[in-house]
Write a protein that holds these residues in place. Structure first.
Motif, PDB file in Angstrom:
ATOM      1  N   GLY A   3      85.846  59.306  74.021  1.00 39.09           N
ATOM      2  CA  GLY A   3      84.442  59.254  73.651  1.00 39.09           C
ATOM      3  C   GLY A   3      84.278  58.960  72.182  1.00 39.09           C
ATOM      4  N   LYS A   4      83.026  58.918  71.737  1.00 37.65           N
ATOM      5  CA  LYS A   4      82.753  58.604  70.345  1.00 37.65           C
ATOM      6  C   LYS A   4      83.008  59.828  69.464  1.00 37.65           C
ATOM      7  CE  LYS A   4      79.279  54.998  71.142  1.00 37.65           C
ATOM      8  NZ  LYS A   4      80.129  53.938  70.554  1.00 37.65           N
ATOM      9  N   PRO A   5      83.445  59.607  68.209  1.00 37.28           N
ATOM     10  CA  PRO A   5      83.627  60.746  67.300  1.00 37.28           C
ATOM     11  C   PRO A   5      82.296  61.448  67.074  1.00 37.28           C
ATOM     12  CG  PRO A   5      83.749  58.657  66.106  1.00 37.28           C
ATOM     13  CD  PRO A   5      83.738  58.322  67.567  1.00 37.28           C
ATOM     14  N   GLN A   6      82.299  62.773  67.153  1.00 36.46           N
ATOM     15  CA  GLN A   6      81.052  63.518  67.089  1.00 36.46           C
ATOM     16  C   GLN A   6      80.437  63.506  65.702  1.00 36.46           C
ATOM     17  OE1 GLN A   6      81.649  67.438  68.680  1.00 36.46           O
ATOM     18  NE2 GLN A   6      82.126  66.697  70.727  1.00 36.46           N
ATOM     19  N   GLN A   7      81.222  63.826  64.685  1.00 37.53           N
ATOM     20  CA  GLN A   7      80.639  63.922  63.343  1.00 37.53           C
ATOM     21  C   GLN A   7      81.471  63.219  62.285  1.00 37.53           C
ATOM     22  OE1 GLN A   7      80.554  67.908  61.811  1.00 37.53           O
ATOM     23  NE2 GLN A   7      82.761  67.889  61.441  1.00 37.53           N
ATOM     24  N   GLY A   8      82.700  62.845  62.621  1.00 39.92           N
ATOM     25  CA  GLY A   8      83.540  62.177  61.646  1.00 39.92           C
ATOM     26  C   GLY A   8      84.842  61.737  62.264  1.00 39.92           C
ATOM     27  N   VAL A  21      81.127  58.920  60.081  1.00 40.34           N
ATOM     28  CA  VAL A  21      81.226  59.733  58.873  1.00 40.34           C
ATOM     29  C   VAL A  21      79.897  60.463  58.686  1.00 40.34           C
ATOM     30  CG1 VAL A  21      80.497  57.861  57.332  1.00 40.34           C
ATOM     31  CG2 VAL A  21      81.869  59.744  56.423  1.00 40.34           C
ATOM     32  N   TRP A  22      79.953  61.705  58.237  1.00 40.90           N
ATOM     33  CA  TRP A  22      78.756  62.541  58.105  1.00 40.90           C
ATOM     34  C   TRP A  22      78.242  62.488  56.676  1.00 40.90           C
ATOM     35  CZ3 TRP A  22      76.331  66.383  55.511  1.00 40.90           C
ATOM     36  CH2 TRP A  22      75.325  67.111  56.170  1.00 40.90           C
ATOM     37  N   ALA A  27      71.873  57.162  51.382  1.00 39.44           N
ATOM     38  CA  ALA A  27      70.904  56.208  51.921  1.00 39.44           C
ATOM     39  C   ALA A  27      71.561  55.337  52.984  1.00 39.44           C
ATOM     40  CB  ALA A  27      70.334  55.345  50.795  1.00 39.44           C
ATOM     41  N   ARG A  28      72.777  54.918  52.739  1.00 44.98           N
ATOM     42  CA  ARG A  28      73.537  54.160  53.727  1.00 44.98           C
ATOM     43  C   ARG A  28      75.016  54.213  53.362  1.00 44.98           C
ATOM     44  NH1 ARG A  28      74.363  48.621  52.017  1.00 44.98           N
ATOM     45  NH2 ARG A  28      73.310  48.225  50.021  1.00 44.98           N
ATOM     46  N   ILE A  29      75.856  53.967  54.360  1.00 50.02           N
ATOM     47  CA  ILE A  29      77.303  53.997  54.170  1.00 50.02           C
ATOM     48  C   ILE A  29      77.893  52.736  54.780  1.00 50.02           C
ATOM     49  CG2 ILE A  29      79.453  55.217  54.751  1.00 50.02           C
ATOM     50  CD1 ILE A  29      77.975  57.805  54.600  1.00 50.02           C
ATOM     51  N   GLU A  30      78.908  52.216  54.114  1.00 49.15           N
ATOM     52  CA  GLU A  30      79.606  51.029  54.594  1.00 49.15           C
ATOM     53  C   GLU A  30      81.061  51.351  54.872  1.00 49.15           C
ATOM     54  OE1 GLU A  30      77.334  47.499  52.154  1.00 49.15           O
ATOM     55  OE2 GLU A  30      78.734  48.808  51.066  1.00 49.15           O
ATOM     56  N   MET A  47      77.025  50.714  58.422  1.00 51.04           N
ATOM     57  CA  MET A  47      77.086  51.704  59.491  1.00 51.04           C
ATOM     58  C   MET A  47      75.663  52.084  59.903  1.00 51.04           C
ATOM     59  SD  MET A  47      80.272  54.055  58.114  1.00 51.04           S
ATOM     60  CE  MET A  47      80.792  54.603  59.735  1.00 51.04           C
ATOM     61  N   GLU A  48      75.473  52.315  61.188  1.00 47.09           N
ATOM     62  CA  GLU A  48      74.157  52.658  61.714  1.00 47.09           C
ATOM     63  C   GLU A  48      73.967  54.163  61.652  1.00 47.09           C
ATOM     64  OE1 GLU A  48      71.645  52.321  65.909  1.00 47.09           O
ATOM     65  OE2 GLU A  48      73.477  51.148  65.594  1.00 47.09           O
ATOM     66  N   ARG A  49      72.805  54.582  61.203  1.00 42.76           N
ATOM     67  CA  ARG A  49      72.535  56.010  61.054  1.00 42.76           C
ATOM     68  C   ARG A  49      72.134  56.612  62.393  1.00 42.76           C
ATOM     69  NH1 ARG A  49      70.920  58.797  55.725  1.00 42.76           N
ATOM     70  NH2 ARG A  49      70.996  60.979  56.379  1.00 42.76           N
ATOM     71  N   ASP A  50      72.783  57.741  62.725  1.00 41.12           N
ATOM     72  CA  ASP A  50      72.489  58.492  63.938  1.00 41.12           C
ATOM     73  C   ASP A  50      72.291  59.937  63.509  1.00 41.12           C
ATOM     74  OD1 ASP A  50      72.342  59.690  66.404  1.00 41.12           O
ATOM     75  OD2 ASP A  50      74.436  59.325  66.943  1.00 41.12           O
ATOM     76  N   GLY A  51      71.061  60.285  63.090  1.00 38.10           N
ATOM     77  CA  GLY A  51      70.831  61.577  62.461  1.00 38.10           C
ATOM     78  C   GLY A  51      71.543  61.606  61.118  1.00 38.10           C
TER      79      GLY A  51
END
Length: 655
Positions: A3-8, A21-22, A27-30, A47-51
């Motif tokens: 599955g996808k990594p939950q928080q990092g 990455v948490w 503002a944004r992360i690459e 990277m797309e923000r998910d919360g």
């Protein structure tokens, strides 16, 4: 992982990998990808923000791919915000790096590109180790090892393995561990670390590893084979009945104070991951003395800690962990909490619940001294017993009762609220402070080589020098020091609870009086195997064998009147007046015990003489019991009276 990594971290997929990455405040992360050599950036992906989790899925990547992150946002250190996209950042969940971290001032300069200065994380595939219950049981002997100093000069280890974790699996190293009865090796930090910024200008380097960058990736300098090397070494030690405990640092990172470097957590979300003063978000709390304090009660950090511990158990089958400055693990906004969620989850996690957990129960923050306050079954380094044993053998007044308390398991510390078992890890010396030889050879510390004008390190070591400060060719003084070490070790091995010795102390290792040698990655800390005192090694093996043979020593309940008698040298029970005599110089501890060699119940007596002259001891129950003197060479009839030499301990067994 599935599955996808939950928080990092990342999860490998049939197409490539999912990265996460948490960060709450970025503002944004690459995600930055690099070529096989790690020198050229080949892609920079938004990277797309998910919360508060930033995610991206990438096709065509897999094991061996090198990567890092860049975080965008406000740069305002006075508000605790350090976002600077010129800084390449290490993944907190990184499993391997392509090279070690090295300090460079540019790592802390805003706007200064650090791509060429930073190691790159490498994608690796997890390979789970065969699970087994921990080999180590409380009450055994722990042997504290700094991997490189312990193995770098070993003559039998192949040159390419010296200084590495793999060297611990060499038959010659294992033979030494088994000779002295080691039940578990405790490896000082082997995760990736960086030098403190003041060391490179002095030509010094951190050789102990207590300055981590991330919590999972192993340092390439001492574990060049990565997790596979650790896993294979653990398996080799397990095959010989020796457990492996990792010393981990979760209390701070090498990013240090606001004048330090931006390597990982600081650049991703400094405000969330470290503690700050409530009314001054730009000021880092320094409960560790290293410049920053990790916020271990933050949900992300808690998960990172638990995931790191699970990683080492699942992938290397390690038996347990020792935690540096452990009160930080239980710190909340209101101070240390023994019932904190982080500590509770460490003890109840389905992978971790049966592992050995050991706390160094102090830090320098408010309420930082927490000896005896960690939740069971945590074992705790017992500096009070350490100091009492040192004071007793130094000759301090009024120490007889304190000696007996330490030998009986330190019930005033660990017996609160009616508890009946000790959780003490008894020791005389550890990586911090003097070695055992230096303890009996120096009144003062000698840390000039550290470049801080001897200001660093503890000033009071409860030590003595036997007449001359430091190294000497005087044979009489050298003999007195040897005798003192044997007496100290005999006392330690007779103490109820778990015991620990630091590698090389069993053979008289010296650090030239340096009691803060973390920055001496050289001959000051490297163990010279050719110079080990075989008389001391043989004595250590002897008292270790006695401890294993007689069950009374390694049991974890406190000694009670049903288990022990405290006698004076004339063979009669100690009187109140004798307990309170300031300079009383002798004590007899008589113990009921099971003899594991034959399965029979017996009695054993420990005769302690700290005086500067020999003393005659009347052995208890004269005429009713025949006593044998236990010695490394052979046992001998002890008669009704025994002359115990000055500054020594003797053991007699009821035959």
């Amino acid at each position: 992982m599935e599955g996808k990594p939950q928080q990092g971290g990342l999860v490998l997929t049939p197409q490539g990998a999912d990265f996460a990455v948490w960060s709450r405040n970025a503002a944004r992360i690459e995600l930055c990808l690099f070529d096989a050599g790690g020198g050229k950036e080949t892609a920079r992906l938004a990277m797309e923000r998910d919360g508060d989790v930033h995610r991206v899925s990438v096709d065509g990547v897999g094991p061996g791919t090198r990567y890092g992150y860049r975080a965008h946002g406000t740069y305002d250190p006075d508000q605790g915000l350090w976002f600077d996209p010129s800084k390449l950042l290490a993944d907190p969940y990184a499993k391997q790096f392509d090279r070690p971290f090295h300090h460079d001032p540019r790592l802390g300069i805003v706007g200064e590109e650090t791509q060429d200065l930073m190691p790159k994380a490498i994608i690796v595939r997890d390979i789970e180790a065969q699970r087994r219950k921990p080999l180590f049981k409380a009450g055994g002997l722990i042997y504290e090892i700094a991997v490189k100093p312990f193995t770098i000069l070993h003559p039998d280890v192949p040159e390419g393995q010296r200084g590495t974790v793999a060297a611990l699996a060499h038959p010659a190293v294992i033979a030494h561990l088994k000779r002295i009865g080691v039940d578990a090796v405790e490896l000082m930090p082997i995760t990736a670390w960086i030098d403190e910024r003041h060391l490179p200008p002095l030509g010094l380097a951190n050789g102990w590893g207590y300055n981590p960058v991330t919590f999972m990736a192993l340092d390439p300098r001492i574990v060049p084979g990565g997790m596979a090397e650790l896993r294979e070494t653990v398996a080799a030690l397990h095959a010989e009945g020796i457990a492996v405990i990792l010393d981990l640092v979760f209390n701070h990172t090498g990013e240090s104070d606001r004048f330090g470097t931006t390597l990982s957590l600081r650049g991703l979300d400094n405000l969330s991951f470290y503690r700050h003063l409530p009314d001054r978000p730009g000021e880092l709390v320094n409960d560790t003395g290293t410049g920053n304090t990790v916020a271990c009660d933050h949900p992300y950090v808690r998960r990172l800690i638990l995931d790191s511990l699970r990683y080492f158990v699942l992938n290397a089958a390690v038996d347990g962990f020792r935690f540096d400055l452990a009160p930080v693990l239980g710190r909340t906004a209101s101070g240390f909490d023994a019932n904190s969620l982080t500590l509770r989850e460490m003890l109840t996690d389905d992978v971790l619940a049966d592992r050995i957990m050991i706390a160094e129960p102090w830090d320098i923050g408010p309420g930082g001294y927490q000896l005896g306050n960690f939740p069971a079954p945590f074992l705790e380094w017992n500096d009070r017993a350490r100091d009492d044993l040192r004071r007793y053998w130094r000759g301090d007044d009024n120490m007889t009762g304190d000696l007996a308390t330490a030998l009986a398991g330190s019930s005033p510390v660990f017996g609160r609220d009616g508890r009946t078992q000790t959780r003490s890890v008894n020791f005389l010396a550890a990586h911090d402070g003097f070695t055992l030889m230096d303890l009996v050879s120096n009144v003062a510390k000698h840390n000039d080589a550290n470049g801080e004008h001897n200001r660093d390190g503890h000033n009071e070591n409860l030590s003595w020098n036997n007449g001359v400060e430091g190294a000497t060719d005087d044979a009489a003084i050298r003999k007195r020091r040897q005798d003192d070490i044997m007496a100290l070790l005999s006392t330690l091995f007779a103490a109820r609870g778990t015991i620990m010795i630091s590698a090389g102390d069993e053979g008289g290792r010296s650090q030239q009086g340096n009691n803060n040698a973390y920055c001496q990655d050289n001959e000051i800390t490297w163990l010279d195997w050719a110079k080990l005192d075989d008389t001391l090694v043989s004595h250590t093996a002897f008292v270790s064998a006695l401890r294993k043979r007689f069950a009374v020593f390694s049991e974890m309940t406190f000694l009670t009147d049903d288990d022990v008698e405290w006698l004076s040298p004339d063979g009669t029970p100690m009187t109140v007046g004798q307990w309170q005599t300031p300079n009383f110089s002798a004590l007899v501890m008589v113990l009921k015990t099971l003899d594991n060699s034959n399965g029979k119940n017996s009695r054993i007596a420990i005769l302690i003489n700290r005086a500067q002259a020999e003393q005659t001891f009347a052995l208890p129950y004269a005429g009713a019991i025949r006593w044998q003197l236990m010695a490394p060479e052979k046992t001998a009839d002890a008669g009704d009276k025994l002359v115990v030499p000055a500054r020594s301990v003797r053991v007699v067994l009821a035959s």
